[in-house]
Design a protein around this motif. Structure first.
Motif, mmCIF file in Angstrom:
data_model
loop_
_atom_site.group_PDB
_atom_site.id
_atom_site.type_symbol
_atom_site.label_atom_id
_atom_site.label_comp_id
_atom_site.label_asym_id
_atom_site.label_seq_id
_atom_site.Cartn_x
_atom_site.Cartn_y
_atom_site.Cartn_z
ATOM 1 N N GLY A 292 4.379 2.233 11.963
ATOM 2 C CA GLY A 292 4.398 1.490 10.160
ATOM 3 C C GLY A 292 4.653 2.655 9.052
ATOM 4 N N PHE A 293 5.297 2.493 7.762
ATOM 5 C CA PHE A 293 4.514 3.752 7.388
ATOM 6 C C PHE A 293 4.942 3.323 5.699
ATOM 7 C CE2 PHE A 293 7.465 5.972 9.959
ATOM 8 C CZ PHE A 293 6.652 7.097 10.493
ATOM 9 N N SER A 294 3.516 2.884 5.019
ATOM 10 C CA SER A 294 3.790 2.277 3.519
ATOM 11 C C SER A 294 3.339 3.404 2.855
ATOM 12 C CB SER A 294 2.501 1.185 3.628
ATOM 13 O OG SER A 294 1.822 0.651 4.899
ATOM 14 N N THR A 295 4.092 2.957 1.568
ATOM 15 C CA THR A 295 3.826 4.205 0.677
ATOM 16 C C THR A 295 3.864 3.398 -1.568
ATOM 17 O OG1 THR A 295 5.434 5.344 1.705
ATOM 18 C CG2 THR A 295 5.570 5.637 -0.271
ATOM 19 N N ALA A 296 3.008 3.660 -1.443
ATOM 20 C CA ALA A 296 2.648 3.165 -2.669
ATOM 21 C C ALA A 296 3.196 4.095 -3.708
ATOM 22 C CB ALA A 296 0.692 2.977 -3.763
ATOM 23 N N PHE A 307 5.613 0.530 -10.957
ATOM 24 C CA PHE A 307 4.642 0.033 -9.541
ATOM 25 C C PHE A 307 5.732 0.174 -8.622
ATOM 26 C CE2 PHE A 307 2.491 -0.838 -5.727
ATOM 27 C CZ PHE A 307 1.845 0.176 -5.869
ATOM 28 N N ASN A 308 5.841 0.807 -7.371
ATOM 29 C CA ASN A 308 6.797 0.385 -6.384
ATOM 30 C C ASN A 308 5.724 0.308 -5.205
ATOM 31 O OD1 ASN A 308 9.191 1.641 -8.353
ATOM 32 N ND2 ASN A 308 9.610 -0.711 -7.357
ATOM 33 N N PHE A 309 6.209 -0.601 -4.428
ATOM 34 C CA PHE A 309 5.776 -0.147 -3.156
ATOM 35 C C PHE A 309 6.635 -0.567 -1.977
ATOM 36 C CE2 PHE A 309 3.375 -2.192 0.929
ATOM 37 C CZ PHE A 309 2.722 -1.102 1.459
ATOM 38 N N ARG A 310 6.755 0.777 -0.873
ATOM 39 C CA ARG A 310 7.424 0.020 0.328
ATOM 40 C C ARG A 310 6.841 0.622 1.058
ATOM 41 N NH1 ARG A 310 12.820 2.263 2.263
ATOM 42 N NH2 ARG A 310 12.988 3.469 3.408
ATOM 43 N N GLN A 311 7.681 -0.405 2.778
ATOM 44 C CA GLN A 311 6.922 -0.688 3.529
ATOM 45 C C GLN A 311 8.055 -0.624 4.525
ATOM 46 O OE1 GLN A 311 3.603 -2.047 4.776
ATOM 47 N NE2 GLN A 311 5.010 -0.802 6.228
ATOM 48 N N VAL A 312 7.611 0.560 5.793
ATOM 49 C CA VAL A 312 8.802 0.161 7.396
ATOM 50 C C VAL A 312 7.949 -0.079 7.929
ATOM 51 C CG1 VAL A 312 10.406 2.163 7.826
ATOM 52 C CG2 VAL A 312 10.030 2.176 5.893
ATOM 53 N N ILE A 313 8.564 -0.956 9.305
ATOM 54 C CA ILE A 313 8.087 -1.241 10.416
ATOM 55 C C ILE A 313 9.317 -1.698 11.383
ATOM 56 C CG2 ILE A 313 6.660 -2.848 11.273
ATOM 57 C CD1 ILE A 313 5.722 -4.499 8.714
#
Length: 399
Positions: A292-296, A307-313
């Motif tokens: 997983g990759f979590s990006t603020a 503000f954005n939040f991106r999540q990759v699993i």
């Protein structure tokens, strides 16, 4: 009193000697048993026994080499790297440790960082792997077709071609060129908030060409520096915009996770925008069976901050199939993702974006991918929402 003290002293000396003799974690015992488990290919038992031996102060190169190989055979590449790095603390030129760290980094898809190990590999390994200090390493083609449920937005096409190479084993370059085109309907007389926009309408064509270049430099076996430049020329409604973005960043690789911090400074449609990203990647099993990759993301533009939040699993479904889901939360009209490779500089505000991609290895060098992305947007200068659907396919090669 003196004889009593002597008896007590002798008693404790005898007890300590007996305990040491009975301990299964003498060097001889740890070496013999770990080798026996290695010979039996009892990888999990060997790894567990090795950890227990280390806790009992039996820590030596042969044991760590066996533990590293056991973790490698269990496909726990992160743990294998950890064990082999312990070997390098006492023997910094151990070619076996460097070789398996090189392999593990590649299996974790950290191919650029893997090259930091090449200078320690034996000439035989380098020759067998056909490694060259200057080489083209990867190629990628991608095409996307986008359609909407709004009569004011026609279908969209996006095509990208990408090439990677290295200069020496610690400098890597990624270059990409892309084309984007779409025609949209705009109202001549704009009335904010109208649903839909009032007539009369005119057709505006959007044609965008892009060039992207990223340099990645290995500082050592755990740290990387990144710099990227993205140029886009956007022709729309008889106006030409020359957009530019520049990224600087640093990335740290631990064993089961990595962390990146970067900043992007852009001029998009004559507006200065800064974007700051903090990302963490996690490999809980030490491989790509689950990651997983979590990006603020913080974006600043003259009209304010957002503000954005991106999540990759990603998850491995079978031997030949990986599925990867992603979502970007928070509204945006200008956003850069994947080290600034993808730029979203649309006229319509994006409320939500999510996608699902599948990756299928066709061979050891070629991978096919296909995916679907849903975006919910607000029609420019109105309160009317619509959905954009994207189908994307691509092929990638490793040389």
């Amino acid at each position: 009193m003196q004889p009593i003290k002597l008896v007590i002293f002798c008693f404790f000396i005898t007890l300590a000697t007996h305990a040491t003799a009975q301990s299964p974690f003498t060097y001889e015992e740890a070496n013999t048993k770990s080798y026996a488990l290695y010979e039996k290919a009892s990888w999990k038992e060997l790894l567990d026994y090795g950890r227990e031996a280390v806790l009992n102060n039996q820590d030596f190169t042969l044991l760590r080499l066996r533990m590293g190989y056991a973790a490698f055979m269990l496909n726990n590449f992160s743990e294998a790297i950890r064990q082999y790095e312990q070997v390098l603390k006492n023997d910094s030129y151990n070619s076996t440790a460097h070789y398996y760290i090189w392999l593990c980094r590649k299996y974790l898809n950290q191919t650029e960082l893997a090259d930091a190990q090449v200078r320690y590999l034996s000439p035989e390994v380098i020759a067998e792997a056909k490694l060259r200090s200057f080489a083209f390493t990867d190629a990628n083609i991608e095409a996307s077709f986008k359609t909407t449920n709004s009569s004011f937005r026609n279908n969209t096409n996006y095509e990208k071609i990408e090439l990677k190479n290295r200069f020496g084993y610690n400098i890597h370059m990624q270059q990409a060129g892309a084309l984007f085109n779409q025609s949209i309907l705009l109202a001549n007389a704009l009335r904010p908030g109208a649903i839909p926009p009032p007539p009369p309408y005119r057709t505006a064509s959007i044609n965008q060409s892009e060039y992207y270049n990223k340099i990645t430099a290995n500082m050592n076996s755990h740290w990387q520096l990144k710099a990227a430049y993205h140029y886009t020329q956007t022709n729309t409604d008889n106006t030409i915009y020359n957009n530019q973005s520049a990224l600087v960043g640093i990335k740290y690789f631990n064993h089961y996770f990595d962390i990146q911090a970067d900043a992007i400074f852009s001029t998009i449609t004559d507006t200065s925008i800064s974007q700051y990203n903090a990302q963490i990647g996690i490999y809980p099993f030490g491989n790509l069976k689950l990651y997983g990759f979590s990006t603020a993301i913080i974006r600043n533009r003259p009209s304010g901050s957002a503000f954005n939040f991106r999540q990759v699993i990603g998850v491995q479904i079978s031997k030949k199939l990986w599925l990867e889901g992603n979502t970007t939360l928070g509204t945006f009209t200008d956003l850069l993702e994947n080290d600034g490779l993808y730029i979203y500089n649309q006229i319509d505000k994006n409320l939500f974006k999510a996608g699902l991609f599948g990756y299928i290895p066709l061979s050891s060098q070629c991978t096919f991918n296909m995916g679907y992305t849903l975006e919910q947007r607000v029609l420019y200068n109105t309160n009317n929402t619509f959905n954009q659907h994207s189908i994307t396919g691509g092929l990638s090669w490793k040389f």
